[in-house]
Design a protein around this motif. Structure first.
Motif, mmCIF file in Angstrom:
data_model
loop_
_atom_site.group_PDB
_atom_site.id
_atom_site.type_symbol
_atom_site.label_atom_id
_atom_site.label_comp_id
_atom_site.label_asym_id
_atom_site.label_seq_id
_atom_site.Cartn_x
_atom_site.Cartn_y
_atom_site.Cartn_z
ATOM 1 N N GLN A 240 -60.270 -51.647 10.760
ATOM 2 C CA GLN A 240 -59.737 -50.157 10.164
ATOM 3 C C GLN A 240 -61.037 -49.208 9.915
ATOM 4 O OE1 GLN A 240 -56.674 -49.431 9.890
ATOM 5 N NE2 GLN A 240 -55.386 -51.002 9.638
ATOM 6 N N PRO A 241 -60.926 -48.538 10.256
ATOM 7 C CA PRO A 241 -61.659 -47.411 10.152
ATOM 8 C C PRO A 241 -61.832 -46.706 8.880
ATOM 9 C CG PRO A 241 -60.072 -46.336 10.880
ATOM 10 C CD PRO A 241 -59.893 -47.422 11.335
ATOM 11 N N LEU B 270 -68.686 -43.991 10.621
ATOM 12 C CA LEU B 270 -67.685 -44.584 10.117
ATOM 13 C C LEU B 270 -67.758 -45.473 10.682
ATOM 14 C CD1 LEU B 270 -65.216 -43.001 9.253
ATOM 15 C CD2 LEU B 270 -63.993 -43.108 11.039
ATOM 16 N N ASP C 246 -65.678 -49.394 12.064
ATOM 17 C CA ASP C 246 -64.390 -49.557 12.641
ATOM 18 C C ASP C 246 -64.198 -51.423 12.641
ATOM 19 O OD1 ASP C 246 -61.814 -50.006 13.428
ATOM 20 O OD2 ASP C 246 -62.072 -49.260 15.140
ATOM 21 N N THR C 247 -64.235 -51.431 11.075
ATOM 22 C CA THR C 247 -63.747 -53.353 11.631
ATOM 23 C C THR C 247 -63.028 -54.129 9.972
ATOM 24 O OG1 THR C 247 -65.593 -54.945 10.767
ATOM 25 C CG2 THR C 247 -65.929 -53.065 9.283
ATOM 26 N N GLU D 260 -62.756 -54.013 5.883
ATOM 27 C CA GLU D 260 -63.165 -53.390 5.258
ATOM 28 C C GLU D 260 -63.530 -54.375 4.208
ATOM 29 O OE1 GLU D 260 -63.711 -50.325 1.786
ATOM 30 O OE2 GLU D 260 -61.998 -49.749 3.535
ATOM 31 N N ARG E 226 -70.803 -51.644 14.657
ATOM 32 C CA ARG E 226 -70.289 -50.616 13.991
ATOM 33 C C ARG E 226 -68.367 -50.810 14.038
ATOM 34 N NH1 ARG E 226 -71.797 -44.829 15.339
ATOM 35 N NH2 ARG E 226 -69.763 -44.362 14.310
ATOM 36 N N HIS E 227 -67.793 -50.921 15.553
ATOM 37 C CA HIS E 227 -66.992 -51.109 16.072
ATOM 38 C C HIS E 227 -66.622 -52.301 16.331
ATOM 39 C CE1 HIS E 227 -66.568 -46.573 15.694
ATOM 40 N NE2 HIS E 227 -67.635 -46.447 16.542
#
Length: 587
Positions: free
Chosen positions: A298-299, A335, A337-338, A340, A448-449
């Motif tokens: 989720q971002p 930002l 996107d993994t 959290e 990051r993504h």
């Protein structure tokens, strides 16, 4: 390299000279005390070379020489022969060397045969003639006496032409001796083949035992994972009761507690909290080992996440009054996107570990952005450090490093193994740099993504894999078929549990996509009827809402659970099928 001592030269002009060269080679080898079979092999090779000279060049000569050791000139290393002629040279030399040349006269076969009887074999040929230099080595031995060599040379040079009938008789005896040797070697070969056959049977039996042992270990591992999973869920209820009752007592709802009672209740509450953490780590580790833990990216902003890490460190700090900490702000607001919660779980374990193994000193938490696609989280302490021999052990379950500086270390030894496994699931890497007495540096590097990193992996080709879709709804079957058909699997469909039974038993599909709402037999009952080896191939694809208990019950019987109503259902289905296909190919 060897020192060459010329010994004897014999002219080649007639058939009798061929026999003379053969006889000289055998007598010379006998004088050097070579084994009888080696004498025959040398004589045969020399005879073949001499015959080639006579047949193709008409005339030439043979040189015999002894090889002395360069380092010890009084040591004999072997024998050298040189066959020299002034003939037209040898055509098709490359084909003869390769053994592919064929001729009506047999030329080339004799050269190849002679070559095999020598250790070194060199041919120099041109239209001006041919020179063949061949060497045969023996174990180093004392060099022969000069008088003996002189007498032998004179005898060989001055010997009368050999009697052809005598030579035929000698060659017949040599042939019988060689044949006896071949029969003996054949007998030895048959014994060796029998031993190899018995050994092969033993190896096959051993492989069978190893496969059986591997299967038993796999089943034991699965049983251990199921036990951890089931028991940790069973533990949660009494732990929750203990925690809640302790809170009620501490709140004074049923009467105020005196100082000693407050202290006792705090002990109970702290112990319950430690036990709850242990249960959570065991459950997470069991999920990771079973392959059922899913990553839900989720971002979220990096700054907010770093604030959360700072709050956790601040809550932990009062338990370690001699340890200070600092959390550096992120270099830029980016930002992520993994997942959290899983990322926080990794860093929470690293931060707790840093405080725990620092009797006094400092803990620092920093974030770096080495490039646009990745981040690095650094957790550094000035604690006791870890010896190089122990740095691998700390990532093993229930392993803790003991130190004379720390008499009591809280924890279970599960934090770092869990952190490492979660880092891998997040497509990251956890590394350690530590030295005894100088602290430790744990670095977590991850993309990051999460999704873009996953998309970079090529989708596997499912050609040859069979996928059985057990689904009564035609529309849902269509969606599954359209999602997977680009991967080229063999797709089978069944609209009921009964119609799937023949395919399950006869085909034994590689991947099974199972709906729980079937018209004849409940999907969960069908799942329970399958053998354990098929459970790991099952992807449950359902629209049923499942509570935690139902989810946990089904997880022991399948690879993953997918919900049709999820917004990313198609992506999740494709990802889980690809992951399952990869796991099957790794087995």
């Amino acid at each position: 390299m060897s020192d060459v001592l010329p010994l004897l030269t014999l002219a080649l002009r007639s058939e009798q000279d061929i026999v003379h060269c053969r006889q000289a080679a055998k007598r010379l080898a006998a004088a050097l005390e070579w084994p009888v079979l080696e004498q025959i092999r040398l004589a045969t090779a020399v005879s073949e070379l001499a015959r080639n000279i006579h047949q193709y060049a008409g005339s030439g000569h043979f040189d015999f020489a002894l090889l002395r050791d360069d380092g010890q000139r009084l040591r004999l290393r072997g024998l050298e022969v040189r066959a020299v002629d002034q003939g037209p040279g040898i055509a098709e030399m490359d084909a003869i060397r390769a053994g592919s040349y064929r001729s009506n006269t047999g030329m080339g076969i004799g050269l190849r045969g002679a070559q095999r009887l020598f250790d070194d074999f060199d041919i120099q040929t041109s239209p001006a003639g041919t020179c063949i230099t061949a060497r045969k080595y023996q174990a180093p031995r004392p060099f022969p006496d000069a008088d003996l060599l002189q007498a032998l040379t004179a005898d060989l040079q001055g010997s009368p032409p050999p009697d052809p009938y005598q030579q035929i008789r000698l060659q017949s005896e040599e042939l019988l001796l060689t044949n006896t040797e071949l029969q003996l070697r054949q007998s030895e070969l048959e014994v060796t083949n029998k031993e190899l056959e018995n050994t092969n049977q033993g190896v096959v039996a051993l492989y069978s035992e190893l496969e059986k042992a591997t299967q038993e270990l796999k089943e034991a591992s699965e049983a251990k994972t199921r036990f951890f999973s089931n028991m940790t869920h069973e533990f949660r209820t009494p732990i929750n009761i203990i925690e809640n009752v302790a809170k009620l007592l501490a709140s004074g709802v049923d009467g105020a507690l005196n100082a000693e009672q407050q202290r006792q209740v705090r002990f109970i509450s702290d112990a319950a909290l430690e036990l709850a953490n242990l249960v959570s780590e065991l459950l997470a580790l069991a999920e990771v080992q079973s392959g059922r833990l899913t990553i839900v990216p989720q971002p979220f902003p990096l700054g907010t996440f770093v604030d959360r890490l700072e709050q956790f460190a601040a809550a932990l700090a009062p338990r370690y009054p001699q340890v200070s900490f600092s959390v550096a702000p992120p270099p830029a607001e980016v930002l992520l996107d993994t997942d959290e919660s899983r990322l926080f779980q990794v860093l929470r374990n690293l931060i707790s570990n840093a405080f725990k193994y620092t009797p006094r000193g400092q803990v620092r938490i920093q974030v770096f952005q080495p490039d646009d696609a990745s981040l690095e989280f650094l957790v550094e302490d000035s604690g006791i450090g870890i010896a190089a021999a122990d740095q691998q052990k700390i990532f093993e379950e229930f392993e803790r490093i003991r130190s004379p500086h720390l008499t009591h270390i809280e924890g279970t030894g599960l934090g770092l193994p869990l952190a490492q496994r979660l880092a891998v699931l997040l497509r990251g890497e956890l590394s350690l740099d530590s030295e005894v007495g100088r602290g430790s540096r744990f670095t977590l590097r991850l993309p990051r993504h999460y999704a873009s990193h996953r998309a970079a992996e090529p989708e596997p080709d499912l050609s040859g894999l069979t996928v059985l879709v057990i689904e009564d709804n035609e529309g849902d079957r269509y969606l599954v078929r359209r999602t997977l058909e680009r991967l080229n699997p063999v797709l089978l469909e069944a609209d009921s549990a009964r119609s799937s039974l023949d395919r399950l038993n006869a085909v034994r599909p590689d991947i099974i996509i199972l709906d729980l709402d079937l018209p004849d037999i409940n999907g969960e009952d069908l799942l329970a009827s399958m053998d354990w080896s098929m459970h790991r191939r099952v992807l449950i694809n359902t629209a049923q809402p499942l509570d935690e208990a139902g989810r946990q019950r089904l997880q022991d019987y399948c690879h993953a659970i997918l919900f049709k109503h999820a917004p990313d259902h198609a992506e999740r289905l494709l990802a889980e099928v690809c992951a399952l296909a990869r796991s099957l190919s790794d087995d």
